[in-house]
Design a protein around this motif. Structure first.
Motif, PDB file in Angstrom:
ATOM      1  N   ARG A   1      -3.128   3.119  -5.835  1.00  0.00           N
ATOM      2  CA  ARG A   1      -3.189   4.577  -5.967  1.00  0.00           C
ATOM      3  C   ARG A   1      -3.654   5.156  -4.644  1.00  0.00           C
ATOM      4  NH1 ARG A   1      -6.477   6.557 -10.892  1.00  0.00           N
ATOM      5  NH2 ARG A   1      -5.164   8.349 -10.542  1.00  0.00           N
ATOM      6  N   TYR A   2      -3.611   6.452  -4.540  1.00  0.00           N
ATOM      7  CA  TYR A   2      -4.081   7.174  -3.347  1.00  0.00           C
ATOM      8  C   TYR A   2      -3.399   6.668  -2.076  1.00  0.00           C
ATOM      9  CZ  TYR A   2      -7.638   8.211  -6.804  1.00  0.00           C
ATOM     10  OH  TYR A   2      -8.283   8.567  -7.951  1.00  0.00           O
ATOM     11  N   LYS A   3      -2.118   6.398  -2.170  1.00  0.00           N
ATOM     12  CA  LYS A   3      -1.384   5.810  -1.053  1.00  0.00           C
ATOM     13  C   LYS A   3      -1.401   6.689   0.190  1.00  0.00           C
ATOM     14  CE  LYS A   3       1.659   2.958  -3.865  1.00  0.00           C
ATOM     15  NZ  LYS A   3       1.460   1.626  -3.327  1.00  0.00           N
ATOM     16  N   ASN A   4      -1.341   7.983   0.012  1.00  0.00           N
ATOM     17  CA  ASN A   4      -1.365   8.883   1.166  1.00  0.00           C
ATOM     18  C   ASN A   4      -2.704   8.796   1.894  1.00  0.00           C
ATOM     19  OD1 ASN A   4       0.036  10.746   2.790  1.00  0.00           O
ATOM     20  ND2 ASN A   4      -1.102  12.441   1.855  1.00  0.00           N
TER      21      ASN A   4
ATOM     22  N   MET B   1      -5.439  -4.964 -13.052  1.00  0.00           N
ATOM     23  CA  MET B   1      -4.514  -5.178 -11.958  1.00  0.00           C
ATOM     24  C   MET B   1      -4.828  -4.257 -10.779  1.00  0.00           C
ATOM     25  SD  MET B   1      -2.100  -7.048 -11.047  1.00  0.00           S
ATOM     26  CE  MET B   1      -0.576  -7.232 -10.257  1.00  0.00           C
ATOM     27  N   TYR B   2      -5.236  -3.011 -11.093  1.00  0.00           N
ATOM     28  CA  TYR B   2      -5.574  -2.083 -10.016  1.00  0.00           C
ATOM     29  C   TYR B   2      -6.723  -2.611  -9.165  1.00  0.00           C
ATOM     30  CZ  TYR B   2      -2.621   1.573 -11.967  1.00  0.00           C
ATOM     31  OH  TYR B   2      -1.555   2.293 -12.401  1.00  0.00           O
ATOM     32  N   THR B   3      -7.751  -3.133  -9.825  1.00  0.00           N
ATOM     33  CA  THR B   3      -8.914  -3.637  -9.109  1.00  0.00           C
ATOM     34  C   THR B   3      -8.534  -4.787  -8.191  1.00  0.00           C
ATOM     35  OG1 THR B   3     -10.279  -3.017 -10.998  1.00  0.00           O
ATOM     36  CG2 THR B   3     -11.258  -4.523  -9.387  1.00  0.00           C
ATOM     37  N   LEU B   4      -7.694  -5.684  -8.682  1.00  0.00           N
ATOM     38  CA  LEU B   4      -7.264  -6.815  -7.866  1.00  0.00           C
ATOM     39  C   LEU B   4      -6.516  -6.336  -6.621  1.00  0.00           C
ATOM     40  CD1 LEU B   4      -6.942  -9.863  -7.455  1.00  0.00           C
ATOM     41  CD2 LEU B   4      -4.859  -9.725  -8.840  1.00  0.00           C
TER      42      LEU B   4
ATOM     43  N   LEU C   1      -6.419  -5.475  -0.614  1.00  0.00           N
ATOM     44  CA  LEU C   1      -5.957  -4.557   0.428  1.00  0.00           C
ATOM     45  C   LEU C   1      -6.372  -5.016   1.827  1.00  0.00           C
ATOM     46  CD1 LEU C   1      -4.491  -1.863   0.981  1.00  0.00           C
ATOM     47  CD2 LEU C   1      -6.711  -0.768   0.863  1.00  0.00           C
ATOM     48  N   ILE C   2      -7.648  -5.228   2.049  1.00  0.00           N
ATOM     49  CA  ILE C   2      -8.111  -5.614   3.394  1.00  0.00           C
ATOM     50  C   ILE C   2      -7.611  -7.009   3.782  1.00  0.00           C
ATOM     51  CG2 ILE C   2     -10.143  -6.112   4.807  1.00  0.00           C
ATOM     52  CD1 ILE C   2     -11.473  -3.700   3.435  1.00  0.00           C
ATOM     53  N   PRO C   3      -7.713  -8.024   2.906  1.00  0.00           N
ATOM     54  CA  PRO C   3      -7.145  -9.317   3.297  1.00  0.00           C
ATOM     55  C   PRO C   3      -5.635  -9.246   3.572  1.00  0.00           C
ATOM     56  CG  PRO C   3      -8.593  -9.613   1.419  1.00  0.00           C
ATOM     57  CD  PRO C   3      -8.453  -8.132   1.640  1.00  0.00           C
TER      58      PRO C   3
ATOM     59  N   ALA D   1       1.739  -0.479   0.721  1.00  0.00           N
ATOM     60  CA  ALA D   1       2.402  -1.247  -0.334  1.00  0.00           C
ATOM     61  C   ALA D   1       1.399  -1.853  -1.313  1.00  0.00           C
ATOM     62  CB  ALA D   1       3.255  -2.350   0.288  1.00  0.00           C
ATOM     63  N   ILE D   2       0.264  -2.300  -0.821  1.00  0.00           N
ATOM     64  CA  ILE D   2      -0.723  -2.948  -1.696  1.00  0.00           C
ATOM     65  C   ILE D   2      -1.539  -1.927  -2.483  1.00  0.00           C
ATOM     66  CG2 ILE D   2      -2.831  -4.343  -1.718  1.00  0.00           C
ATOM     67  CD1 ILE D   2      -1.683  -5.977   0.546  1.00  0.00           C
ATOM     68  N   ALA D   3      -1.862  -0.807  -1.886  1.00  0.00           N
ATOM     69  CA  ALA D   3      -2.720   0.183  -2.562  1.00  0.00           C
ATOM     70  C   ALA D   3      -2.094   0.628  -3.877  1.00  0.00           C
ATOM     71  CB  ALA D   3      -2.942   1.387  -1.655  1.00  0.00           C
TER      72      ALA D   3
END
Length: 135
Positions: A80-83, A1-4, A9-11, A76-78
């Motif tokens: 991890r590493y949201k900051n 799920m993380y990879t998806l 993220l960019i789209p 919201a999409i990221a």
């Protein structure tokens, strides 16, 4: 799920920007159609200076909304590493805004995007990300 989520993220960011852009275009056309009389329309362009000033304000509002939406969607999409995503998105957004502003000399739009993006980033970093510990 993380990879998806990383792949989306960019789209997702581009889609958020495009959605606000299209909403702005529709709103612009609607406001112009409602407030500009047929006598003031020349070559499908409203020549009423007061209405043009209000339409320019509307364009600036949608530029500010797009900066806010792009940063919010990226965070919201990221997964991890949201900051880090927040600040990288802000930096890339400022670069794209400058790239788009330069050829048409639209520095007031760049300024609005920059102020909105920085304010959004600061608010999100302060109020949303302070509760997360995944950075």
């Amino acid at each position: 799920m993380y990879t998806l989520r990383w792949f989306l993220l960019i789209p997702g960011v581009v889609l958020a920007w495009f959605a606000i852009f299209m909403l702005g275009l529709v709103t612009y056309a609607f406001v112009e159609m409602i407030f500009c009389s047929t006598e003031e329309m020349v070559s499908n362009f409203c020549i009423n200076e007061q209405i043009q000033n209000w339409l320019m304000v509307l364009v600036h509002v949608f530029v500010a909304l797009s900066a806010w939406a792009v940063i919010l969607v990226a965070v919201a999409i990221a997964p991890r590493y949201k900051n880090k995503v927040l600040w990288v998105t802000l930096a890339l957004g400022l670069a794209v805004a400058a790239y788009l502003a330069y050829p048409i000399d639209a520095w007031s739009l760049f300024a609005v995007a920059a102020v909105s993006g920085i304010a959004s980033a600061m608010l999100i970093a302060r109020h949303v990300l302070r509760t997360t510990t995944s950075d």
